[in-house]
Design a protein around this motif. Structure first.
Motif, mmCIF file in Angstrom:
data_model
loop_
_atom_site.group_PDB
_atom_site.id
_atom_site.type_symbol
_atom_site.label_atom_id
_atom_site.label_comp_id
_atom_site.label_asym_id
_atom_site.label_seq_id
_atom_site.Cartn_x
_atom_site.Cartn_y
_atom_site.Cartn_z
ATOM 1 N N LEU A 103 -30.816 -43.294 -18.202
ATOM 2 C CA LEU A 103 -30.909 -43.746 -16.823
ATOM 3 C C LEU A 103 -29.460 -43.640 -16.272
ATOM 4 N N THR A 104 -28.342 -44.026 -16.932
ATOM 5 C CA THR A 104 -27.242 -44.017 -16.612
ATOM 6 C C THR A 104 -26.338 -43.464 -18.043
ATOM 7 N N TYR A 132 -24.575 -45.086 -19.819
ATOM 8 C CA TYR A 132 -24.452 -45.959 -21.009
ATOM 9 C C TYR A 132 -25.775 -46.329 -21.290
ATOM 10 N N THR A 133 -26.727 -45.730 -20.896
ATOM 11 C CA THR A 133 -28.132 -46.002 -21.825
ATOM 12 C C THR A 133 -28.164 -45.129 -23.219
ATOM 13 N N GLN A 189 -24.992 -52.173 -18.128
ATOM 14 C CA GLN A 189 -25.097 -51.159 -17.073
ATOM 15 C C GLN A 189 -26.107 -49.988 -17.766
ATOM 16 N N GLU A 190 -26.731 -50.280 -18.534
ATOM 17 C CA GLU A 190 -27.602 -49.483 -19.117
ATOM 18 C C GLU A 190 -28.870 -48.978 -18.319
ATOM 19 N N TYR A 191 -29.350 -49.992 -17.687
ATOM 20 C CA TYR A 191 -30.467 -49.657 -16.698
ATOM 21 C C TYR A 191 -29.933 -49.439 -15.357
ATOM 22 N N ALA A 192 -28.999 -50.293 -14.840
ATOM 23 C CA ALA A 192 -28.657 -49.867 -13.351
ATOM 24 C C ALA A 192 -27.218 -50.200 -13.495
ATOM 25 N N LEU A 193 -26.330 -49.255 -12.736
ATOM 26 C CA LEU A 193 -24.849 -49.166 -12.729
ATOM 27 C C LEU A 193 -24.439 -50.495 -11.918
#
Length: 241
Positions: free
Chosen positions: A155-156, A158-159, A183-187
């Motif tokens: 997703l980003t 970092y996911t 920040q894996e789901y949302a920056l």
């Protein structure tokens, strides 16, 4: 309506039922009026009659059940709001039920907004702390079953990149330790989730913060975890909602 409600309340006070004449006496209603209201309430399913005695019917029991559910939810909402205000962060409560991630309640405020659900939380459990925490509480078969249905999707930047990498990460998560994601789901957002022991149900409470406040994440999560024991009874009620 007022007289009908009075009758329902009076019947509810008689576990083994009551006859019309007794109900008329206890409610102060005229007997003809009582008979008329009783017939109407029986017809609508709010009462049932058995051998001359009146009992609460299915419709009234459904109302009672609905009211109980609302009361349980209100209790959980109050618990989450309490910790939202103390910690100054949005607070989430979620469970894993029947193969799905369910976010049961979120408590935030204009000053502490929750992370926007821009991608379905149920399908992206690999990317947020709530999902990772819940999946870490499952056995290997249940984890693989979940990932067969909801495979890892970046997703980003970092996911986690694939199912295998996620499974390895889940195996390394220590029991009852907070699970964090950055920040894996949302920056711009970081999250921590605390595993809860509620019988056989995998459950979690979680918090989130803007990424520039990441240094507050673990201290706030550990403060919440230190007090979590007193909340388990209230949170367990929410599972049946």
């Amino acid at each position: 309506m007022q007289r009908a409600m009075r009758l329902l309340e009076t019947v509810a006070g008689h576990e083994y039922g009551a006859p019309a004449k007794q109900l008329a006496r206890e409610t102060g209603l005229a007997l003809p009026t009582t008979y008329h209201l009783l017939r109407t309430l029986v017809h609508e399913g709010y009462l049932r009659r058995d051998k001359g005695l009146f009992f609460l019917g299915a419709a009234a029991e459904r109302l009672s059940s609905s009211g109980a559910r609302q009361k349980r939810r209100s209790t959980v909402v109050d618990v989450l709001a309490h910790w939202r205000d103390i910690l100054g962060v949005p607070v989430y409560y979620a469970v894993y039920r029947e193969g799905e991630i369910e976010v049961m309640c979120v408590s935030d405020s204009p000053g502490t907004p929750a992370v926007e659900e821009w991608a379905d939380f149920r399908e992206t459990g690999h990317a947020h702390a709530i999902g990772q925490c819940l999946l870490s509480q499952l056995d290997e078969e249940a984890r693989r079953d979940h990932l067969d249905r909801y495979p890892v999707q970046p997703l980003t930047p970092y996911t986690v990149r694939d199912n295998h990498s996620l499974l390895r990460r889940l195996e390394r998560i220590r029991r009852m330790e907070p699970v964090t994601e950055r920040q894996e789901y949302a920056l711009g957002a970081v999250c921590a989730a605390i595993p809860l022991t509620l019988g056989t149900t995998a459950a979690t409470m979680a918090i989130s913060l803007p990424a520039h406040q990441a240094d507050r994440l673990l201290p706030a999560a550990r403060q919440l975890q230190a007090e979590i024991g007193a909340l388990l009874g209230s949170l367990a009620l929410c599972i049946s909602m």
